[in-house]
Design an enzyme around this catalytic site. Structure first.
Site, PDB file in Angstrom:
ATOM      1  N   TYR A  53       0.832  -1.198   0.000  1.00  0.00           N
ATOM      2  CA  TYR A  53       0.000   0.000   0.000  1.00  0.00           C
ATOM      3  C   TYR A  53       0.869   1.251   0.000  1.00  0.00           C
ATOM      4  O   TYR A  53       1.870   1.352   0.708  1.00  0.00           O
ATOM      5  CB  TYR A  53      -0.918   0.026   1.220  1.00  0.00           C
ATOM      6  CG  TYR A  53      -2.041  -0.980   1.196  1.00  0.00           C
ATOM      7  CD1 TYR A  53      -2.305  -1.754   0.067  1.00  0.00           C
ATOM      8  CD2 TYR A  53      -2.850  -1.176   2.310  1.00  0.00           C
ATOM      9  CE1 TYR A  53      -3.333  -2.677   0.052  1.00  0.00           C
ATOM     10  CE2 TYR A  53      -3.887  -2.087   2.303  1.00  0.00           C
ATOM     11  CZ  TYR A  53      -4.119  -2.846   1.182  1.00  0.00           C
ATOM     12  OH  TYR A  53      -5.134  -3.764   1.177  1.00  0.00           O
ATOM     13  N   SER A 215     -13.823  -4.140   0.273  1.00  0.00           N
ATOM     14  CA  SER A 215     -14.726  -3.394  -0.626  1.00  0.00           C
ATOM     15  C   SER A 215     -16.182  -3.596  -0.226  1.00  0.00           C
ATOM     16  O   SER A 215     -17.027  -3.954  -1.052  1.00  0.00           O
ATOM     17  CB  SER A 215     -14.524  -3.809  -2.088  1.00  0.00           C
ATOM     18  OG  SER A 215     -15.169  -2.919  -2.963  1.00  0.00           O
TER      19      SER A 215
END
Length: 331
Positions: A53, A215
């Site tokens: 990330y 998500s």
């Protein structure tokens, strides 16, 4: 904030998981620290990140931001159940290079030490395989993890984006070695994307893995996207899968009905989507990846939102699941 045990372990984690993917690319370090402080204040103790990330040219930046937050003291590290991931190429040599990614024993060892350095900690509570490595045998993978566990660098191991059969294969291999094996699976799961219900979630339940949906708002589709578009501003333009989904008239009609259903009950669409996941069997908690404090607050409110049976039925009718396997794809 309610807490549950992570899968079959004795580890207690919050039912909302703080996702940190936006820390760095979307949210600066100071604001990221404020979000993490607010999360702890709200009782969120489960933080999820990954070694890759950050910006494409600065992978690892998100772990660094978390590390500087830990370094501020105040019991931050002790209060946090820290999860990170291994698999992706970190680009440490400036270009793709053999053994800089996936799940070889060599990369697992190097990646773990690098994450620990960025995170400014001596151990990772939950070390997750970010993807399946079809080229590396499970005996090699578990041998590498057994060493890390023995060294005290890793406590628990989880998976992400695994099919049901890989969960079974991994844990059967671990059992033969006398290892604990996988204790969690982080999968793509929300009202729109429910294929995990066929085999991934049943496999996770059978092997005692906690399910951590990523998500949960389907890239913003379940967060009131059409209302925000009508109101103007306040919503980033949809890209990728989300944009493609809305291009289909039938899909757009579903989102319109969903937002109307939530509005009729005076509820925020994003909070309903998160609360729905908390009613699903096997789910430990969804990952909420806020860019702002307001988005964190919304995620925390969802944990306390109770959905009645009528609303759950309407949601299931609007976004039907695939049904259990093998019936979902066979007679």
């Amino acid at each position: 904030m309610d807490y549950v045990q992570l899968g079959r372990t004795g580890l207690k984690v919050s039912r909302i998981v703080l996702g940190t993917m936006n820390f760095g690319p979307e949210t600066n370090e100071a604001d990221s620290h404020k979000i993490m402080d607010a999360a702890l204040d709200a009782g969120v103790n489960f933080f999820d990140t990954a070694n890759v990330y950050g910006w494409a040219e600065n992978r690892g930046r998100t772990e660094e931001i978390i590390g500087t937050w830990f370094a501020n003291g105040g019991g931050r590290r002790d209060k946090t159940v820290l999860a990170t991931k291994v698999y992706g190429n970190m680009g440490v040599h400036g270009e793709p290079w053999p053994n800089d990614d996936k799940l070889s024993a060599l990369n697992i060892r190097r990646a773990c030490d690098a994450s620990l350095k960025r995170l400014q900690t001596d151990h990772i509570d939950l070390y997750q395989f970010h993807h399946v490595d079809r080229a590396t045998p499970w005996d090699e993978i578990w041998q590498a993890l057994d060493v890390l566990v023995q060294q005290g660098k890793v406590l628990y191991v989880g998976s992400s984006n695994f099919p049901g059969w890989s969960i079974a294969q991994a844990n059967e291999s671990a059992a033969r070695r006398g290892s604990l094996g996988l204790v969690s699976e982080q999968c793509h799961f929300n009202l729109i994307e429910r294929r995990a219900e066929m085999e991934v979630i049943p496999a996770a339940e059978a092997y005692g893995l906690g399910v951590i949906p990523w998500s949960p708002l389907a890239g913003g589709l379940l967060g009131g996207v059409l209302r925000k578009q009508r109101e103007g501003g306040g919503s980033r333009s949809q890209t990728g899968r989300s944009a493609a989904y809305l291009e289909d008239d039938a899909n757009r009609a579903k989102i319109e009905k969903y937002e109307a259903l939530c509005a009729d009950r005076g509820l925020e669409p994003g909070e309903v989507a998160l609360a729905w996941l908390l009613t699903r069997p096997g789910v430990t908690g969804p990952i909420v990846g806020p860019r702002t404090l307001e988005q964190l607050d919304s995620g925390v409110r969802a944990e306390a939102l109770a959905l009645d049976a009528d609303l759950l039925t309407e949601l299931d009718t609007l976004f039907p699941g695939p049904g259990p396997s093998p019936e979902a794809f066979a007679w």
